[in-house]
Scaffold this active site. Structure first.
Site, mmCIF file in Angstrom:
data_model
loop_
_atom_site.group_PDB
_atom_site.id
_atom_site.type_symbol
_atom_site.label_atom_id
_atom_site.label_comp_id
_atom_site.label_asym_id
_atom_site.label_seq_id
_atom_site.Cartn_x
_atom_site.Cartn_y
_atom_site.Cartn_z
ATOM 1 N N ALA A 1 0.869 -1.169 0.000
ATOM 2 C CA ALA A 1 0.000 0.000 0.000
ATOM 3 C C ALA A 1 0.908 1.222 0.000
ATOM 4 O O ALA A 1 2.052 1.162 0.456
ATOM 5 C CB ALA A 1 -0.914 0.013 1.222
ATOM 6 N N SER A 2 0.392 2.316 -0.509
ATOM 7 C CA SER A 2 1.224 3.499 -0.701
ATOM 8 C C SER A 2 1.543 4.263 0.570
ATOM 9 O O SER A 2 2.589 4.886 0.673
ATOM 10 C CB SER A 2 0.560 4.443 -1.704
ATOM 11 O OG SER A 2 0.452 3.811 -2.947
#
Length: 119
Positions: free
Chosen positions: A9-10
């Site tokens: 995930a960013s």
């Protein structure tokens, strides 16, 4: 052949593990199992990712790098993507992405060859 799932995930506010159940179900439908998970919260635009590097270090020829979507693996610029792709090719890793059905053939134990292309 080991299947190594990469979950990314960013940001820290996002849940990188959210795709775990989806990947497990997908792999189960292909009569396989995931050997290990590599999870991190870091931008896909960065080449230097500790868990991705650990995955690459742990792999052997013909292992599979499994991702939910190809953008979980890379959102790199062209130069960095070429570097990551070279690292993957040198290790002999095959990429399977749930959003790229043509990559699924790598899950067939009978389809393993040393020259399988990567995405």
């Amino acid at each position: 052949m080991f299947i190594r799932a990469y979950l990314r995930a960013s940001t820290d506010e996002q849940n990188a593990d959210r795709a775990k159940t989806t990947l497990e179900q997908f792999i189960s439908e292909h009569d396989q199992r995931i050997a290990s998970y590599y999870t991190e919260n870091i931008s896909g635009t960065q080449l230097e990712r500790p868990e991705l590097n650990r995955l690459l270090n742990d792999t052997q020829e013909n292992d599979i790098l499994l991702v939910e979507q190809i953008d979980r693996l890379t959102r790199l610029n062209d130069q960095d993507w070429k570097q990551l792709k070279r690292m993957i090719e040198e290790k002999g890793i095959r990429i399977v992405s749930m959003d790229v059905p043509t990559s699924w053939q790598a899950l067939d134990n009978n389809a393993i060859t040393h020259n399988d292309p990567i995405i």
